[in-house]
Design a protein around this motif. Structure first.
Motif, PDB file in Angstrom:
ATOM      1  N   GLN A 127       0.703   9.856  -8.534  1.00  0.00           N
ATOM      2  CA  GLN A 127      -0.504   9.012  -8.551  1.00  0.00           C
ATOM      3  C   GLN A 127      -0.885   8.700  -7.125  1.00  0.00           C
ATOM      4  N   ASN A 128       0.160   8.579  -6.278  1.00  0.00           N
ATOM      5  CA  ASN A 128      -0.392   8.255  -4.796  1.00  0.00           C
ATOM      6  C   ASN A 128      -0.634   9.581  -3.875  1.00  0.00           C
ATOM      7  N   GLU A 129      -0.652  10.748  -4.683  1.00  0.00           N
ATOM      8  CA  GLU A 129      -1.272  11.866  -4.125  1.00  0.00           C
ATOM      9  C   GLU A 129      -0.211  12.310  -2.811  1.00  0.00           C
ATOM     10  N   ASP A 135       0.874  -1.176  -0.021  1.00  0.00           N
ATOM     11  CA  ASP A 135       0.000   0.134  -0.162  1.00  0.00           C
ATOM     12  C   ASP A 135       0.714   1.231  -0.043  1.00  0.00           C
ATOM     13  N   LYS A 151       0.519   9.346   0.543  1.00  0.00           N
ATOM     14  CA  LYS A 151      -0.602  10.484   0.431  1.00  0.00           C
ATOM     15  C   LYS A 151      -0.512  11.698   1.370  1.00  0.00           C
ATOM     16  N   LYS A 175       0.320   4.096  -1.429  1.00  0.00           N
ATOM     17  CA  LYS A 175      -0.700   5.370  -1.152  1.00  0.00           C
ATOM     18  C   LYS A 175      -0.479   5.615   0.376  1.00  0.00           C
TER      19      LYS A 175
END
Length: 368
Positions: free
Chosen positions: A143-145, A39, A45, A41
Motif C-alpha cells: 500500500q505504501n508503494e 509518514d 515508496k 510511505k
C-alpha cells in the motif's frame, strides 16, 4: 490492513566486519524502518524491501531438518558484505547505455540507497497467526508503494502469508504464482496441522479466485522422486501447470503435455495463459516463490531438504533476469535457507547474490 502491522516487526543487528566499500560498511547508512515516523510511505515508496521470517516450525512439523529459522540472519551477513555499486541506466531493448545519461555516471546513486531492511517478523504462538502477521506487513508495504519485497525464510509455509498479503492488497485480481521448487508443497492440511509442505494447497483452498482454482500456479523444477504421486494427482485435478526437471536428460518438461523447453519459455507461456484468464499484464502483479532446494545441492547445500540432482544457476538465470527487469514482479519469497546444513556459507552467498542481481537489473534495465 491492521494499523499495528509495524508492531509485528523487530529490528535486526549485524555481527560482522565489512570492508569500507561494501553495502554494510556503515550499517547506519542502510535504511531501517522507523516505526515512529508517521509518514511510512516516505520510507517505503520505491524501495527494495528485506523482510525476514525466522521460523522453521513448519519444517519440523513436516519431519524436515531444523535450522531454517536462522536463514534470514545468515542471508543478511552475506548480503551486506557484498560491494556496493553505482547505478547506470541501460536501454532495456538495445541493452546499451542511455546516451543522455552518459555524462552523469559519476553522479549516480548507489544500489544500497534503494534498499530498506524492515527487520524480522515477530513470531506468534502459532504458525497460522504468524502467517497473518506476515500478511498484514506485506499489505502495508504494498500500500505504501514498495518496489519489490524480498521475503526471506524460513520454512516455505510462509509463502501462504506473503500471498495472503498480496491478495489483501490486490483484492479480487488474479495473482499468478511462479514457484521454483523441487517439491509441490501441495500437501493437505490434516487435523489443522500446517507445515512447510502445505502453502500452495492452502492458497488454492482459501484464495481460489486469485489463483483460478490452481490454474494461475506454475510449479517449475518438480522432481518425481521428491514428491508422492498423490500430489501429482492433486495438481492434475486443479490444472496446476507442472514443469518437471529431468536431470539425466537436462530437460524441463510439462508433466501433462510433454512439451519441453527452457524454463523462461514455460514462464512466458504461463503468463500468456493467465492473461487469457483475466490477468492484467500492465497493472497486475506476479508473486514469485524461490525455494532454494530447486538448485542442485552442489551449489546450494544449505537448504532444509537439498536436492542431489537439482538445477544449475545457468538453468534459471534467464527466468530470474526476467523477473528482475519486469515490474509486474512485486514479491519474491526465498525459502528454506538452512545455515545448519550449509557449507562455507555457500547457499547464503548464492541467495544474497541473487537478490543483489535482481535489484540491479530492476534499476538498470527496467523501462517502467
Amino acid at each position: 490492513m491492521k494499523k499495528n502491522a509495524l508492531n509485528f516487526l523487530e529490528s535486526v543487528e549485524l555481527n560482522f566486519k565489512a570492508r569500507d566499500e561494501s553495502i554494510g560498511a556503515n550499517f547506519s547508512k542502510i535504511l531501517l524502518i522507523n516505526k515512529h515516523n508517521n509518514d511510512i510511505k516516505e520510507q517505503i515508496k520505491g524501495k527494495f524491501i528485506l523482510l525476514g521470517v525466522p521460523d522453521d516450525r513448519g519444517v519440523l512439523a513436516n519431519l524436515g531438518n531444523p535450522g531454517a529459522k536462522n536463514g534470514p540472519q545468515l542471508f543478511r551477513d552475506s548480503f551486506y558484505k557484498l560491494y556496493d555499486t553505482q547505478l547506470h541506466r541501460f536501454n532495456p531493448i538495445t541493452q546499451k547505455p542511455n546516451t543522455k545519461d552518459q555524462k552523469q555516471y559519476h553522479n549516480r546513486n548507489f544500489l544500497s540507497e534503494r534498499f530498506i531492511d524492515v527487520g524480522n517478523i515477530i513470531l506468534a504462538e502459532t504458525i497460522e497467526e504468524t502467517h497473518n502477521r506476515i500478511a498484514d506487513v506485506i499489505e502495508l508495504l504494498l500500500q505504501n508503494e514498495a518496489k519489490l519485497i524480498f521475503v526471506l525464510g524460513g520454512g516455505h509455509d510462509f509463502s501462504y502469508g506473503s500471498y495472503k498479503g498480496h491478495v489483501n492488497y490486490k483484492k479480487d485480481e488474479i495473482i499468478p504464482i511462479i514457484n521454483f521448487d523441487a517439491h509441490f508443497d501441495l500437501r493437505p492440511v490434516i487435523n489443522g496441522s500446517i507445515n512447510s509442505g502445505t502453502a500452495f494447497y492452502r492458497i488454492i483452498q482459501d484464495f481460489n479466485k486469485n489463483i483460478i482454482n490452481g490454474k494461475a500456479l506454475l510449479e517449475i523444477g518438480i522432481q518425481r522422486e521428491r514428491n508422492p504421486h498423490s500430489l501429482f494427482e492433486f495438481a492434475l485435478k486443479h490444472e496446476v501447470k507442472t514443469i518437471e526437471y529431468i536431470s539425466f536428460l537436462d530437460i524441463w518438461r510439462d508433466y501433462n503435455t510433454g512439451n519441453s523447453q527452457i524454463p523462461s519459455e514455460h514462464i512466458h507461456d504461463h503468463i500468456d495463459d493467465c492473461s487469457k484468464f483475466g490477468f492484467n499484464r500492465k497493472t497486475g502483479s506476479i508473486h514469485v516463490s524461490l525455494c532454494l532446494d530447486v538448485f542442485d545441492q552442489a551449489i546450494a547445500p544449505g537448504t532444509s531438504a537439498s536436492t542431489p540432482l537439482g538445477a544449475q544457476m545457468k538453468d534459471l538465470s534467464l527466468s530470474l533476469a526476467f523477473f528482475g527487469k519486469n515490474h509486474t514482479c512485486r514479491i519474491m519469497d526465498i525459502a528454506e535457507l538452512c545455515p545448519a546444513r550449509d557449507t562455507h556459507d555457500q547457499t547464503s552467498r548464492l541467495c544474497a547474490s541473487i537478490v543483489y542481481r535482481i535489484a540491479l537489473l530492476r534499476e538498470e534495465y527496467s523501462n517502467r
